[in-house]
Design an enzyme around this catalytic site. Structure first.
Site, PDB file in Angstrom:
ATOM      1  CG  ASP A 211      -1.984   1.012   1.238  1.00  7.84           C
ATOM      2  OD1 ASP A 211      -1.927   1.931   0.398  1.00  7.84           O
ATOM      3  OD2 ASP A 211      -2.902   0.913   2.080  1.00  7.84           O
ATOM      4  CG  HIS A 213      -1.871   5.250   3.003  1.00  7.38           C
ATOM      5  ND1 HIS A 213      -2.198   6.271   3.852  1.00  7.38           N
ATOM      6  CD2 HIS A 213      -2.797   4.288   3.205  1.00  7.38           C
ATOM      7  CE1 HIS A 213      -3.278   5.929   4.545  1.00  7.38           C
ATOM      8  NE2 HIS A 213      -3.659   4.730   4.176  1.00  7.38           N
ATOM      9  CD  GLU A 237      -4.397  -0.666  -0.536  1.00  8.41           C
ATOM     10  OE1 GLU A 237      -4.004  -1.853  -0.367  1.00  8.41           O
ATOM     11  OE2 GLU A 237      -5.021  -0.038   0.330  1.00  8.41           O
ATOM     12  CD  GLU A 263      -7.473   2.763   1.796  1.00 10.01           C
ATOM     13  OE1 GLU A 263      -7.091   1.593   1.674  1.00 10.01           O
ATOM     14  OE2 GLU A 263      -7.033   3.538   2.660  1.00 10.01           O
TER      15      GLU A 263
HETATM   16  C1  GCO Z   1      -5.901  -0.087   4.229  1.00 13.27           C
HETATM   17  C2  GCO Z   1      -5.936   1.349   4.575  1.00 13.27           C
HETATM   18  C3  GCO Z   1      -6.081   1.691   6.017  1.00 13.27           C
HETATM   19  C4  GCO Z   1      -6.331   3.194   6.180  1.00 13.27           C
HETATM   20  C5  GCO Z   1      -7.325   3.445   7.253  1.00 13.27           C
HETATM   21  C6  GCO Z   1      -7.598   4.913   7.468  1.00 13.27           C
HETATM   22  O1  GCO Z   1      -5.428  -0.392   3.150  1.00 13.27           O
HETATM   23  O2  GCO Z   1      -6.384  -0.870   5.026  1.00 13.27           O
HETATM   24  O3  GCO Z   1      -4.997   2.093   3.868  1.00 13.27           O
HETATM   25  O4  GCO Z   1      -5.027   1.224   6.794  1.00 13.27           O
HETATM   26  O5  GCO Z   1      -5.172   3.872   6.452  1.00 13.27           O
HETATM   27  O6  GCO Z   1      -8.490   2.772   6.897  1.00 13.27           O
HETATM   28  O7  GCO Z   1      -8.680   5.067   8.315  1.00 13.27           O
HETATM   29 MG    MG Z   2      -5.010   1.170   1.879  1.00  9.36          MG
END
Ligand code: GCO
Ligand code: MG
Length: 403
Positions: A211, A213, A237, A263
């Site tokens: 991820d 982010h 991701e 997400e």
């Molecule tokens: C994931 C997400 C979470 C988010 C969180 C923020 O892939 O599960 O990136 O870790 O950071 O849902 O509230």
């Molecule tokens: Mg995520």
């Protein structure tokens, strides 16, 4: 089956959850999750003040009409607060309808398309050695797919890496957001060494996810994808900030690495070009944040036309109610891909009694009627809300970066 009451609970068994309970005139209850991490009270107020009074007296079976009434009827459409509130109502009505039918919810969604729901677990470590131990722990638990996140030397705590021995949890129980440091060049130098170490230790078969982010520019993401291709990632991701769908067209031109996103999206329109132009491989929205089962099903049906698969967001900030709803949908969908599984804090089990179960890298929603989740109101009252904001990210010179 008319709606007689709609009650909103904000509890904090280990972390904050917003739960809607809809009660009908014949004494049935349905549950919905409206948790918006770090902004819980905004959704609770939206539900209590603006939605609950409208529900009283409505036909609890009229799921589609209620969804349209809450979406089109208010004029101010979309947005995380509105869509989490609509999601909670929609989920509670599906729970009620399935309970009234005496069936687990997945039966009303078309029945099971598979025997179980494949899940990926989280592994993380401040160093590569710690990460490898964490991956080994997930593999020992039966996971064949693991998300890997590692600390970057010199940066201190970063996204995805646990602070101490417990599982990773981004929200912190303090008044103001914690500050994390970020350095994109240091990250880009570091992450190929992480993938190399994981492949070296665990071989080619493990599905390895990562991820990003939302932290890169399109060209940085394109280069990262191309660099990591030799390690065969299952996906990368959220490589770029979510607002700009066209960014992923640039990424796609330079790499065949599978891309997952969604997400933080809350409607199908956030995917409009991503799906039509086939810029992603996995759609990651949740029942809780994308307007409920009714709306998420539409997103995945649209995605199915382009061979894009589901990968429902499943962090600890989706409550057991929202998570159970995801599992019913996962079991029924044809274009299911994989389900994220990040266990809830231990105290959550006092408040939410669940029928779903995990074994050997897979989940199943269980056979209880409805969602298969019971809400324990007195237990919830023993865990009152505590503010817990998400971190913010700053560069070395103090500039705020995407978190
Ligand atoms: C994931 C997400 C979470 C988010 C969180 C923020 O892939 O599960 O990136 O870790 O950071 O849902 O509230
Ligand atoms: Mg995520």
């Amino acid at each position: 089956m008319k709606i007689a009451a709609a009650d909103v609970f904000v509890s904090s068994p280990g972390r904050n959850y917003v739960t809607l309970r809809v009660t009908t005139d014949d004494g049935r209850t349905g549950l919905g999750d409206a948790t918006l991490n770090g902004r819980e009270l905004a959704v609770a107020a939206y539900l209590r003040e603006h939605v609950a009074p409208l529900l009283i007296g409505r036909d609890a079976h009229a799921i589609e009409d209620t969804w349209q009434y809450l979406y089109r009827g208010v004029y101010w459409r979309r947005g995380p607060v509105t869509m989490a509130a609509i999601a909670a109502v929609d989920t509670a009505l599906w729970d009620l309808k399935a309970k009234a039918a005496g069936m687990p919810l997945y039966q009303l969604l078309g029945g099971a398309s598979r025997t179980h729901v494949r899940a990926y677990g989280h592994a993380n470590g401040g160093t590569i050695e710690e990460l490898l131990e964490s991956v080994a722990a997930r593999v020992a638990e039966g996971f064949g797919a693991v998300r890997v996140q590692a600390g970057v030397a010199g940066l201190g705590p970063v996204y995805g890496v646990a602070d101490g021995d417990g599982p990773y949890e981004p929200a912190r129980r303090q008044a103001t957001p914690p500050v994390e440091r970020w350095d994109t060049r240091a990250y880009l130098r570091h992450i190929p060494t992480v993938f190399a170490a994981v492949r070296d230790r665990f071989g080619p078969e493990l599905d390895v996810l990562h991820d990003v982010h939302h932290r890169l520019t399109p060209m940085q993401a394109a280069r990262l994808g191309a660099t990591l291709e030799e390690f065969d990632p299952y996906w990368l991701e959220d490589v770029t900030p979510a607002e700009n769908q066209e960014a992923l067209a640039l990424v796609r031109r330079h790499t065949t690495v599978p891309i997952a996103t969604g997400e933080v999206f809350n409607t199908v329109l956030d995917y409009q070009y991503l799906i039509r132009d086939q810029l992603i491989d996995f759609a990651r929205s949740s029942v809780t944040h994308a307007g409920g089962i009714t709306a998420l099903r539409r997103i995945f049906d649209h995605a199915a036309l382009y061979q894009i698969r589901s990968a429902v967001h499943g962090p600890s900030d989706i409550s057991p109610v929202g998570f159970a709803a995801a599992l019913h949908l996962d079991l029924a969908l044809h274009n299911f891909g994989i389900q994220e599984y990040m266990p809830h804090p231990a105290e959550a089990a006092e408040v939410f009694h669940v029928a779903y179960r995990y074994a050997d890298g897979a989940l199943h929603p269980g056979e209880a009627p409805g969602l298969g989740v019971e809400f324990d109101e007195p237990a919830a009252a023993r865990h009152p809300y505590r503010p817990a904001p998400l971190p913010v990210c700053r560069l070395a010179d103090g500039t705020v970066h995407d978190w």
